[in-house]
Scaffold this motif. Structure first.
Motif, PDB file in Angstrom:
ATOM      1  N   SER A 117       0.746  -1.353  -0.028  1.00  0.00           N
ATOM      2  CA  SER A 117       0.041  -0.022   0.080  1.00  0.00           C
ATOM      3  C   SER A 117       0.758   1.276  -0.110  1.00  0.00           C
ATOM      4  O   SER A 117       0.292   2.311  -0.348  1.00  0.00           O
ATOM      5  N   ASP A 120       0.685   3.077  -3.318  1.00  0.00           N
ATOM      6  CA  ASP A 120      -0.772   3.423  -3.954  1.00  0.00           C
ATOM      7  C   ASP A 120      -0.471   4.954  -4.446  1.00  0.00           C
ATOM      8  O   ASP A 120       0.063   5.710  -3.740  1.00  0.00           O
ATOM      9  N   LYS A 122      -1.865   8.622  -4.887  1.00  0.00           N
ATOM     10  CA  LYS A 122      -2.497   9.609  -4.346  1.00  0.00           C
ATOM     11  C   LYS A 122      -3.762   9.413  -4.908  1.00  0.00           C
ATOM     12  O   LYS A 122      -5.043  10.016  -4.128  1.00  0.00           O
ATOM     13  N   HIS A 125      -6.577   5.451  -3.603  1.00  0.00           N
ATOM     14  CA  HIS A 125      -6.087   4.754  -2.426  1.00  0.00           C
ATOM     15  C   HIS A 125      -6.566   3.453  -2.416  1.00  0.00           C
ATOM     16  O   HIS A 125      -7.964   3.104  -2.834  1.00  0.00           O
ATOM     17  N   TYR A 165       1.795  -2.976   3.787  1.00  0.00           N
ATOM     18  CA  TYR A 165       2.290  -1.601   3.621  1.00  0.00           C
ATOM     19  C   TYR A 165       3.447  -1.877   2.324  1.00  0.00           C
ATOM     20  O   TYR A 165       3.429  -1.342   1.703  1.00  0.00           O
ATOM     21  N   ASN A 227      -2.083   7.484   9.909  1.00  0.00           N
ATOM     22  CA  ASN A 227      -2.088   7.446   8.395  1.00  0.00           C
ATOM     23  C   ASN A 227      -2.371   9.003   7.869  1.00  0.00           C
ATOM     24  O   ASN A 227      -1.538   9.458   7.219  1.00  0.00           O
ATOM     25  N   PRO A 235       4.683   7.998   1.895  1.00  0.00           N
ATOM     26  CA  PRO A 235       3.815   6.909   1.522  1.00  0.00           C
ATOM     27  C   PRO A 235       3.099   6.522   2.696  1.00  0.00           C
ATOM     28  O   PRO A 235       2.121   5.815   2.469  1.00  0.00           O
ATOM     29  N   HIS A 237       1.037   8.074   4.588  1.00  0.00           N
ATOM     30  CA  HIS A 237      -0.166   9.348   4.284  1.00  0.00           C
ATOM     31  C   HIS A 237      -1.058   8.659   3.419  1.00  0.00           C
ATOM     32  O   HIS A 237      -1.038   8.855   2.202  1.00  0.00           O
ATOM     33  N   THR A 238      -1.627   7.492   3.795  1.00  0.00           N
ATOM     34  CA  THR A 238      -2.739   6.640   2.812  1.00  0.00           C
ATOM     35  C   THR A 238      -3.796   6.279   3.429  1.00  0.00           C
ATOM     36  O   THR A 238      -3.988   6.126   4.731  1.00  0.00           O
ATOM     37  N   PRO A 240      -4.877   2.370   2.916  1.00  0.00           N
ATOM     38  CA  PRO A 240      -4.544   1.264   2.544  1.00  0.00           C
ATOM     39  C   PRO A 240      -5.744   0.243   2.079  1.00  0.00           C
ATOM     40  O   PRO A 240      -5.619  -0.784   1.193  1.00  0.00           O
ATOM     41  N   SER A 246     -13.134   5.249  -3.058  1.00  0.00           N
ATOM     42  CA  SER A 246     -11.624   5.476  -3.666  1.00  0.00           C
ATOM     43  C   SER A 246     -11.298   4.815  -4.725  1.00  0.00           C
ATOM     44  O   SER A 246     -10.387   5.281  -5.576  1.00  0.00           O
TER      45      SER A 246
END
Length: 1073
Positions: A117, A120, A122, A125, A165, A227, A235, A237-238, A240, A246
């Protein structure tokens, strides 16, 4: 020991690596790197003596290889199904076989893509999670959407996957005869996956259902808050999980179809140099190497995929996710879903992957989380401030990744602890300050190393799938040389450990208070974007930041562990042929001992279980609650004394069955009696202080609550509540808990132990004489009068469901739960072994159509299953669907289940005889898979004792029954007696837990004519903490529902207690013939 892993030159890059092996490890290993850069660890199990055979290639052809070896000796085969436990999807093994060998084992595959993740985009997500779902939905070589599933489930196989992750793991388990075919189909998913648009769109729904299922998980909700707080662009900041918003809505609004994101992501990351695989089977290493080379060499490397790489991609070096982030060192108040009261402290520390030889944070986790005398939690408990403490990092990507290590101290508080939170935090830093001043202790490091080494040297065999998953996971953060042993504290580095210890300061910590109704006085309440978690952000109190190092008398460093085994000698067995099954070696009016020596697994370990059975147990909901309290209080009082045992490879538990209390101890036999004596001492001298009783009672109330807000748990427990007079669900227990006082508890315990008997089982590295002496001593210590009258065996009975369609529909007790859980249970007859075998075949035949029709084609939900039941001797069959309440109401789902059952009549009628034989053979094969460790064999034997059936040769009887079932017989029975239900004998009970979805609530009325909606005040109140315990408990009583347009032929229950009173109870029935 080490294993040489020299690679070959034919199609491989040269390798020369050594694996550190346990001294008793009999497996063969080889590490290879293919020409395209794909890495593989091959594991061969040489314990199977094979002759020539033809492995199934899965495409209608056969290739030369190894063959089955027939053997009629069925000693030590396993069937570890728990009594009356639902069978999870895909757990019934099926394979096409001509002959069997009772030492044949299942094979395992684990494929890891080194991307998760964190990668991912931005803009979308949850993309890595979605790719995990869709990549196996058809390939150029095998284009059918569920080709892999069809192949595996028709041959006794299983597949699953999960996204972390930093990586994505795919797992497959299958019988060794079909290993090549499964490996081939899985490989082609990575060579040329089809990634069809319609498949992607369809699979977004299960991903969204997974997300909805996670809405009640407080750990997940808290993780997502962090997160969102991580530095923008990092990364970390997601989101998952991903959901329909999303993965579908937002990308479409931005003008980019989801399919393009999926293809780009897989093309970029699913490359050979970013993949490693671990496989285990009973073929020779050379055969496994040939198969891996043949099947995985075509996987594209990144060099051939440059055309689909984003040309704008640059290699950005990220720091820790909260570097220079003012939002981290704050005090967060968070509203939980579960009832809890805790404080957690988090530190975002440098990553530790490169320090695997020392494992500094494992050292810190062990010392901070120690529960012995003088420890942090010991002090908090003595002052009545806390009940539990956990510390350290786990193996999740959130806690440990290439960017950071998130170290946690989590404390479950008492009421007094909540009122004195400053004192709790002060004690935390006082203890940390002590550790910082004293510094790391080499003897403590060496002791941990010694215990880890004992566990490694005497490790027990695991199922191939579990083992390859473990190795593949270790390989993510360890060099190949250490994947077998993991982090074992090889090198003591005092400076390194001290450097991490010094980072645990108040002004670098993030504090979280998780407590029901904690936000009622907060002004700036925020809502997390994805999970909707409500929280507030506060400055850390200045006094918390100013705690300084000073001398203390509250704490002390742990003392040497007295439970570490040093005697690993194997006991000599008695002369003669060892028994196949447990034998009764002690039999008096108050104690029965079943005993079986270990002549197979040969580990210096043993297992002891004592079933303490009293006529005063579970005769009422009050007595069931009192036993819960007794167990919880004993656990608390024993925690300090026996904590060292859990570190030293000894395990213990106190639990209850429907008939009594069960005491279990297991592990290295050298010190097992020491542990057992500690537990018995506390049981004999049972005492409880007022404050401990109050806190445990409050804790138990929360545990009951957290159990019944889970819709699946509530679904299963309501069925058993209706069927059994001695089963009391957590809603009823919580409702009555407030009336139990300390005096009544002590009176119950005294009464219980004044009149009981012991049913015991001992297996492992203890002699028969030692076992008899042990139980005789326990008899004396517990005051058993062997001359008193013999007690009757508990009567385990089941109620008979009336003829017709019965429904028990209740609203979910969690307002955040959007999913409904529906189980249609069809009660049959008093069971016998043959009937249960017929039902196991029906479940096997139903499994794949159930998944394909109800989940994939009709899209009813992520979780569907077909289950056979043995409910205290009464057979049954059931289908379960967990569906979105926003899309479906329960009446519709029930109708689709009934329609599916009629479809099954057609499927079975049109089934060819060879397909039927495949199902029969696969079930027989599963039953002949050997036990891999002592606990497997022990658990199967214990199930017979705890159910009072004592049919230890059940597996052999089942195999004989299965071999005699004919297709015509099965077809007539399943279609005409079970599925069609034309005879008027249908006994159906549909348990329906209604989720808070738009459609699921819209069709419902309460029995007094009220409607429910998503903003129902009464249900929002259910999570409110109030002082009046009696009023608080009332808010959680079941709300019975019925459809607005009810069918007169359908009987909807409006009170389980009243309903049960009108039911006939079957006589006691044992499933032994």
């Amino acid at each position: 020991m080490s294993s040489s892993l020299n690679g070959t030159t034919g199609g491989h890059k040269q390798t020369d690596r050594q694996l550190l092996k346990s001294k008793i490890d009999k497996l063969d290993y080889k590490y290879v790197v293919l020409g395209n850069g794909l890495k593989a660890l091959l594991v061969s199990d040489p314990t199977y003596t094979a002759i020539k055979d033809t492995p199934d290639t899965g495409d209608g052809s056969e290739s030369s290889g190894l063959s089955d070896n027939s053997d009629s000796d069925l000693t030590d085969v396993s069937s570890c199904d728990e009594k009356d436990e639902p069978i999870e999807p895909n757990l019934i093994r099926r394979s096409k076989r001509r002959r069997t060998n009772n030492n044949e084992k299942l094979a395992g595959i684990a494929i890891v893509v080194g991307t998760g993740s964190f990668a991912d985009p931005k803009e979308i997500h949850g993309l890595a999670h979605l790719c995990e779902h869709v990549i196996t939905m058809g390939s150029e070589e095998f284009p059918e959407e569920n080709s892999l599933d069809d192949y595996l489930t028709s041959r006794g196989g299983y597949q699953n996957a999960h996204t972390e992750y930093e990586y994505t793991m795919y797992e497959v388990e299958v019988h060794r005869k079909h290993f090549y075919g499964a490996l081939k189909r899985l490989a082609h998913c990575f060579i040329h996956p089809l990634l069809r648009s319609e498949s992607i769109d369809r699979e977004i729904k299960p991903v969204d259902t997974e997300f909805v299922s996670a809405l009640n998980d407080d750990d997940v909700r808290l993780e997502q808050i962090y997160n969102g707080l991580a530095n923008e662009g990092h990364p970390f900041h997601t989101f998952p999980w991903g959901n329909a918003l999303s993965l579908k809505t937002i990308p479409e609004q931005n003008g980019t179809p989801t399919q393009k994101y999926v293809k780009d992501f897989i093309g970029k990351h699913y490359t050979s140099d970013n993949i490693h695989i671990v496989i285990q089977s009973q073929e020779p290493i050379a055969t496994l190497e040939g198969w891996v080379t043949e099947l995985f060499t075509p996987v594209k490397s990144s060099a051939t995929n440059n055309e689909i790489k984003d040309s704008k991609q640059v290699d950005i070096k990220f720091g820790k996710p909260f570097d220079n982030n003012p939002n981290f060192n704050k005090l967060y108040f968070v509203e939980p879903i579960n009832e809890t009261d805790q404080i957690s402290l988090y530190w975002c520390l440098p990553p530790v992957a490169k320090h695997y030889m020392t494992s500094p944070l494992h050292y810190l986790g062990n010392i901070v989380g120690h529960e012995g005398k003088g420890s942090l939690i010991s002090c908090l408990r003595k002052e009545n401030l806390a009940l539990e403490l956990v510390s350290g990092i786990d193996e999740s990507g959130f806690s440990s990744n290439k960017y950071s290590s998130v170290f946690q101290i989590g404390i479950k508080l008492t009421d007094l602890g909540n009122k004195n939170i400053d004192k709790v935090v002060e004690y935390v830093f006082e203890y940390i300050n002590l550790l910082q001043r004293v510094g790391p202790q080499e003897w403590f490091f060496d002791e941990m190393k010694r215990m880890e080494r004992n566990a490694f040297d005497w490790q027990e065999e695991q199922p191939a799938l579990n083992y390859v998953k473990k190795l593949a996971g270790s390989w993510n953060h360890l060099p190949i040389e250490y994947v077998l042993c993991g982090n074992k504290y090889f090198e003591y580095d005092k400076e390194l450990i001290q450097s991490y210890l010094n980072l645990l300061t108040p002004n670098t910590a993030s504090f979280v208070r998780l407590r029901t109704n904690i936000l009622k006085d907060q002004k700036d309440v925020r809502t997390e974007k994805w999970f909707g978690t409500k929280y507030s952000v506060n400055e850390v109190p200045p006094k918390w930041l100013s705690f300084k190092s000073y001398a203390t008398n509250h704490f002390q460093f742990p003392t040497p562990n007295p439970f570490i085994a040093t005697d690993f000698e194997m006991k000599e067995l008695s002369a003669g042929t060892p028994p196949l099954y447990p034998t009764k070696v002690l039999n008096n009016k108050r104690a029965k001992l079943w005993y079986k020596p270990d002549n197979k697994f040969k580990r210096p370990k043993a297992i002891i279980k004592l079933h303490l059975i009293s006529p005063y147990f579970a005769d009422s909901v009050e007595s069931a609650i009192k036993m819960d309290l007794f167990v919880e209080i004993l656990n608390q009082s024993l925690s300090e004394e026996v904590y060292d045992a859990s570190l030293a490879g000894l395990y213990w538990s106190l639990s209850q069955t429907i008939a009594g209390l069960v005491l279990t101890v297991r592990g290295f036999n050298h010190k097992l009696n020491v542990l057992l004596n500690c537990i018995l001492n506390k049981m004999i001298g049972f005492e409880v202080e007022d404050k401990v009783f109050h806190d445990v009672k409050k804790h138990l109330s929360k545990e009951y609550h957290n159990s019944f807000i889970d819709a699946n748990n509530l679904n299963q427990s309501l069925r058993l509540t209706i069927l059994n007079q001695r089963f009391f669900n957590s809603v009823d227990r919580r409702d009555v808990l407030n009336s139990i006082d300390k005096q009544s508890l002590k009176a119950f315990v005294s009464k219980y132990f004044s009149n009981f008997y012991i049913d015991a089982l001992i297996q492992g590295n203890l002699t028969q004489e030692e076992s008899i002496v042990l139980i005789s001593e326990i008899e004396k210590r517990l005051g058993l009068d062997t001359k008193s009258d013999e007690l009757e065996e508990p009567k385990l009975t089941t109620a008979q469901i009336p003829v017709g369609d019965g429904f028990c529909r209740v609203v979910s007790l969690s307002p955040t739960n959007r999913n409904s859980a529906i189980t249609n249970y069809y009660q049959l007859l008093p069971a016998n072994i043959r009937l249960q075998c017929m039902l196991s075949v029906l479940s096997s035949v139903t499994e794949e159509p159930c998944f394909n029709i109800l989940r994939t084609k009709e899209g009813l939900g992520y979780y569907v299953s077909a289950t056979e039941y043995d409910t205290y001797g009464i057979s049954g069959f059931g289908l379960t669907v967990v569906s979105s309440g926003n899309e479906f109401d329960c009446t519709f789902v029930d109708q689709r289940i009934e329609n599916f059952i009629q479809q099954m009549v057609e499927i079975i009628t049109n089934m060819d005889s060879q397909k039927f034989k495949d199902h029969i053979n696969s079930i027989i094969t599963a039953k002949k898979v050997p036990d891999l460790k002592l606990n497997d064999e022990f658990t199967r034997n214990w199930n017979e004792i705890s159910s009072f059936n004592y049919c230890f040769d059940r597996i052999q009887k089942e195999i004989k029954c299965l071999e005699k079932i004919t297709f015509n017989e099965f077809k007539e029975w399943s279609c005409n007696e079970i599925l069609r239900n034309n005879s008027g004998t249908k006994r159906k009970l549909s348990i329906q837990i209604v989720g808070y979805g738009k459609k699921s609530l819209a069709e419902c009325l309460t029995f007094d004519g009220k409607t429910l909606d998503l903003k129902s005040d009464s249900n929002e109140e259910q999570s409110v903490e109030v002082d009046d315990s009696e009023q608080r408990f009332k808010k959680f009583r079941l709300t019975y529902l019925k459809p607005k347009n009810i069918d007169e032929k359908h009987n909807f229950i409006n009170d389980i207690v009243k309903y049960k009173k009108g039911l006939t109870v079957y006589p006691v029935h044992k499933v032994v013939e």
